[in-house]
Scaffold this motif. Structure first.
Motif, PDB file in Angstrom:
ATOM      1  N   THR A   1     -15.576  29.257 -58.237  1.00  0.00           N
ATOM      2  CA  THR A   1     -14.642  28.161 -58.017  1.00  0.00           C
ATOM      3  C   THR A   1     -13.367  28.382 -58.814  1.00  0.00           C
ATOM      4  OG1 THR A   1     -16.456  26.604 -57.626  1.00  0.00           O
ATOM      5  CG2 THR A   1     -14.318  25.671 -58.238  1.00  0.00           C
ATOM      6  N   LEU A   2     -12.239  28.248 -58.133  1.00  0.00           N
ATOM      7  CA  LEU A   2     -10.933  28.295 -58.768  1.00  0.00           C
ATOM      8  C   LEU A   2     -10.538  26.872 -59.141  1.00  0.00           C
ATOM      9  CD1 LEU A   2      -8.275  29.714 -59.570  1.00  0.00           C
ATOM     10  CD2 LEU A   2      -7.539  29.448 -57.176  1.00  0.00           C
ATOM     11  N   VAL A   3     -10.265  26.663 -60.428  1.00  0.00           N
ATOM     12  CA  VAL A   3      -9.842  25.345 -60.897  1.00  0.00           C
ATOM     13  C   VAL A   3      -8.382  25.445 -61.315  1.00  0.00           C
ATOM     14  CG1 VAL A   3     -10.259  23.464 -62.525  1.00  0.00           C
ATOM     15  CG2 VAL A   3     -12.190  24.843 -61.690  1.00  0.00           C
ATOM     16  N   ILE A   4      -7.526  24.784 -60.560  1.00  0.00           N
ATOM     17  CA  ILE A   4      -6.094  24.743 -60.847  1.00  0.00           C
ATOM     18  C   ILE A   4      -5.862  23.572 -61.788  1.00  0.00           C
ATOM     19  CG2 ILE A   4      -3.782  24.437 -59.876  1.00  0.00           C
ATOM     20  CD1 ILE A   4      -5.122  27.043 -58.960  1.00  0.00           C
ATOM     21  N   VAL A   5      -5.574  23.884 -63.044  1.00  0.00           N
ATOM     22  CA  VAL A   5      -5.355  22.855 -64.063  1.00  0.00           C
ATOM     23  C   VAL A   5      -3.856  22.647 -64.222  1.00  0.00           C
ATOM     24  CG1 VAL A   5      -5.701  22.215 -66.486  1.00  0.00           C
ATOM     25  CG2 VAL A   5      -7.476  23.497 -65.254  1.00  0.00           C
ATOM     26  N   THR A   6      -3.431  21.414 -64.046  1.00  0.00           N
ATOM     27  CA  THR A   6      -2.006  21.113 -64.152  1.00  0.00           C
ATOM     28  C   THR A   6      -1.823  19.957 -65.125  1.00  0.00           C
ATOM     29  OG1 THR A   6      -1.871  21.701 -61.813  1.00  0.00           O
ATOM     30  CG2 THR A   6       0.099  20.796 -62.821  1.00  0.00           C
ATOM     31  N   HIS A   7      -1.668  20.326 -66.370  1.00  0.00           N
ATOM     32  CA  HIS A   7      -1.438  19.349 -67.436  1.00  0.00           C
ATOM     33  C   HIS A   7      -0.272  19.871 -68.275  1.00  0.00           C
ATOM     34  CE1 HIS A   7      -1.927  16.646 -70.764  1.00  0.00           C
ATOM     35  NE2 HIS A   7      -2.977  16.077 -70.214  1.00  0.00           N
TER      36      HIS A   7
ATOM     37  N   LEU B   1     -12.116  25.392 -54.327  1.00  0.00           N
ATOM     38  CA  LEU B   1     -10.867  25.076 -55.007  1.00  0.00           C
ATOM     39  C   LEU B   1     -10.936  23.659 -55.564  1.00  0.00           C
ATOM     40  CD1 LEU B   1      -7.840  25.710 -55.641  1.00  0.00           C
ATOM     41  CD2 LEU B   1      -7.318  24.795 -53.356  1.00  0.00           C
ATOM     42  N   VAL B   2     -10.620  23.515 -56.854  1.00  0.00           N
ATOM     43  CA  VAL B   2     -10.544  22.203 -57.485  1.00  0.00           C
ATOM     44  C   VAL B   2      -9.167  22.073 -58.119  1.00  0.00           C
ATOM     45  CG1 VAL B   2     -11.450  20.699 -59.313  1.00  0.00           C
ATOM     46  CG2 VAL B   2     -13.020  22.093 -57.949  1.00  0.00           C
ATOM     47  N   LEU B   3      -8.512  20.945 -57.869  1.00  0.00           N
ATOM     48  CA  LEU B   3      -7.249  20.630 -58.515  1.00  0.00           C
ATOM     49  C   LEU B   3      -7.546  19.629 -59.621  1.00  0.00           C
ATOM     50  CD1 LEU B   3      -4.911  20.160 -55.411  1.00  0.00           C
ATOM     51  CD2 LEU B   3      -5.490  22.267 -56.630  1.00  0.00           C
ATOM     52  N   GLN B   4      -7.295  20.014 -60.850  1.00  0.00           N
ATOM     53  CA  GLN B   4      -7.581  19.171 -62.018  1.00  0.00           C
ATOM     54  C   GLN B   4      -6.265  18.745 -62.663  1.00  0.00           C
ATOM     55  OE1 GLN B   4     -10.298  20.810 -65.011  1.00  0.00           O
ATOM     56  NE2 GLN B   4      -9.025  19.870 -66.598  1.00  0.00           N
ATOM     57  N   PHE B   5      -6.105  17.434 -62.870  1.00  0.00           N
ATOM     58  CA  PHE B   5      -4.863  16.935 -63.443  1.00  0.00           C
ATOM     59  C   PHE B   5      -5.014  15.509 -63.948  1.00  0.00           C
ATOM     60  CE2 PHE B   5      -4.904  16.091 -58.897  1.00  0.00           C
ATOM     61  CZ  PHE B   5      -4.478  14.773 -58.783  1.00  0.00           C
ATOM     62  N   PRO B   6      -4.116  15.112 -64.865  1.00  0.00           N
ATOM     63  CA  PRO B   6      -4.063  13.717 -65.273  1.00  0.00           C
ATOM     64  C   PRO B   6      -3.226  12.927 -64.249  1.00  0.00           C
ATOM     65  CG  PRO B   6      -2.484  14.972 -66.546  1.00  0.00           C
ATOM     66  CD  PRO B   6      -3.218  15.951 -65.661  1.00  0.00           C
ATOM     67  N   ILE B   7      -3.579  11.696 -64.040  1.00  0.00           N
ATOM     68  CA  ILE B   7      -2.775  10.839 -63.163  1.00  0.00           C
ATOM     69  C   ILE B   7      -1.464  10.532 -63.892  1.00  0.00           C
ATOM     70  CG2 ILE B   7      -2.625   8.572 -62.048  1.00  0.00           C
ATOM     71  CD1 ILE B   7      -4.677  10.376 -60.707  1.00  0.00           C
ATOM     72  N   PHE B   8      -0.351  10.868 -63.249  1.00  0.00           N
ATOM     73  CA  PHE B   8       0.989  10.599 -63.784  1.00  0.00           C
ATOM     74  C   PHE B   8       1.679   9.624 -62.843  1.00  0.00           C
ATOM     75  CE2 PHE B   8       2.792  14.077 -66.714  1.00  0.00           C
ATOM     76  CZ  PHE B   8       1.596  14.247 -67.366  1.00  0.00           C
TER      77      PHE B   8
ATOM     78  N   LEU C   1     -10.892  17.210 -56.179  1.00  0.00           N
ATOM     79  CA  LEU C   1      -9.974  16.839 -57.244  1.00  0.00           C
ATOM     80  C   LEU C   1     -10.771  16.446 -58.474  1.00  0.00           C
ATOM     81  CD1 LEU C   1      -7.608  14.452 -55.228  1.00  0.00           C
ATOM     82  CD2 LEU C   1      -7.284  16.896 -55.664  1.00  0.00           C
ATOM     83  N   ALA C   2     -10.197  16.675 -59.634  1.00  0.00           N
ATOM     84  CA  ALA C   2     -10.747  16.191 -60.899  1.00  0.00           C
ATOM     85  C   ALA C   2      -9.577  15.569 -61.644  1.00  0.00           C
ATOM     86  CB  ALA C   2     -11.363  17.328 -61.701  1.00  0.00           C
ATOM     87  N   VAL C   3      -9.667  14.260 -61.881  1.00  0.00           N
ATOM     88  CA  VAL C   3      -8.531  13.555 -62.460  1.00  0.00           C
ATOM     89  C   VAL C   3      -8.937  12.759 -63.687  1.00  0.00           C
ATOM     90  CG1 VAL C   3      -7.340  13.411 -60.249  1.00  0.00           C
ATOM     91  CG2 VAL C   3      -8.789  11.523 -60.976  1.00  0.00           C
TER      92      VAL C   3
END
Length: 176
Positions: free
Chosen positions: A3-9, A61-68, A105-107
């Motif tokens: 699994t590819l986890v795209i972390v955007t923080h 594919l997982v997109l991981q990010f904080p809710i902004f 998604l992981a938020v």
């Protein structure tokens, strides 16, 4: 299945939740590839072909990010706009690279869960606020598997809650 986890923080070093999740994922490099966009693209200039190849080399594919501001960080929006291009992610001219790929998604949400209810403070659930992502994945014929969320990150968080959240997150990803 990797699994590819795209972390955007934008400030992962000062993060509590996302940093914990990343550290837990990195314990299992044979299962997860952690790709931190703000570290790789601090200038915001995304190498689209490289990113597309990266996605293609993984099963999920997982997109991981904080809710902004009830959305994702701006670099993730740019990444989606650039990487999910016509002819690659969608379209009549090939556009099938996300087809049937399991995505999720992981938020982390700073606000408490009760505020993310129709009768809550903001009158919208995370399901509602994250629906543009679900719609994007459906448009690309991906297999959207919903989201994992941690609520109340702005408030005092107990260490055991963090650890449990990280383990629950890994379980979520493992069961996509």
């Amino acid at each position: 299945m990797k699994t590819l986890v795209i972390v955007t923080h934008p400030s992962i070093e000062t993060s509590v939740i996302n940093k914990q999740w990343v550290e837990e994922l990195q314990k299992y490099p044979e299962k997860y590839t952690v790709h931190e966009l703000y570290k790789v693209y601090p200038d915001g200039n995304i190498d689209v072909e490289k990113e597309q190849q990266f996605i293609e080399s993984h099963d999920n594919l997982v997109l991981q990010f904080p809710i902004f501001w009830f959305n994702c960080p701006p670099l993730l929006k740019k990444w989606i706009d650039d990487v999910f291009a016509y002819g690659w992610a969608y379209g009549s001219n090939g556009g099938d690279k996300l087809k049937n790929r399991k995505v999720a998604l992981a938020v982390s949400a700073g606000i408490k869960e009760e505020d993310y209810r129709e009768e809550g403070r903001y009158h919208y659930t995370l399901d509602h606020l994250l629906s543009p992502f679900e719609t994007t994945f459906q448009y690309c014929n991906a297999d959207y598997r919903s989201f994992f969320a941690f609520y109340g990150a702005e408030h005092e968080t107990v260490a055991s809650d963090l650890e449990n959240s990280a383990l629950d997150y890994l379980n979520f990803v493992d069961n996509l």
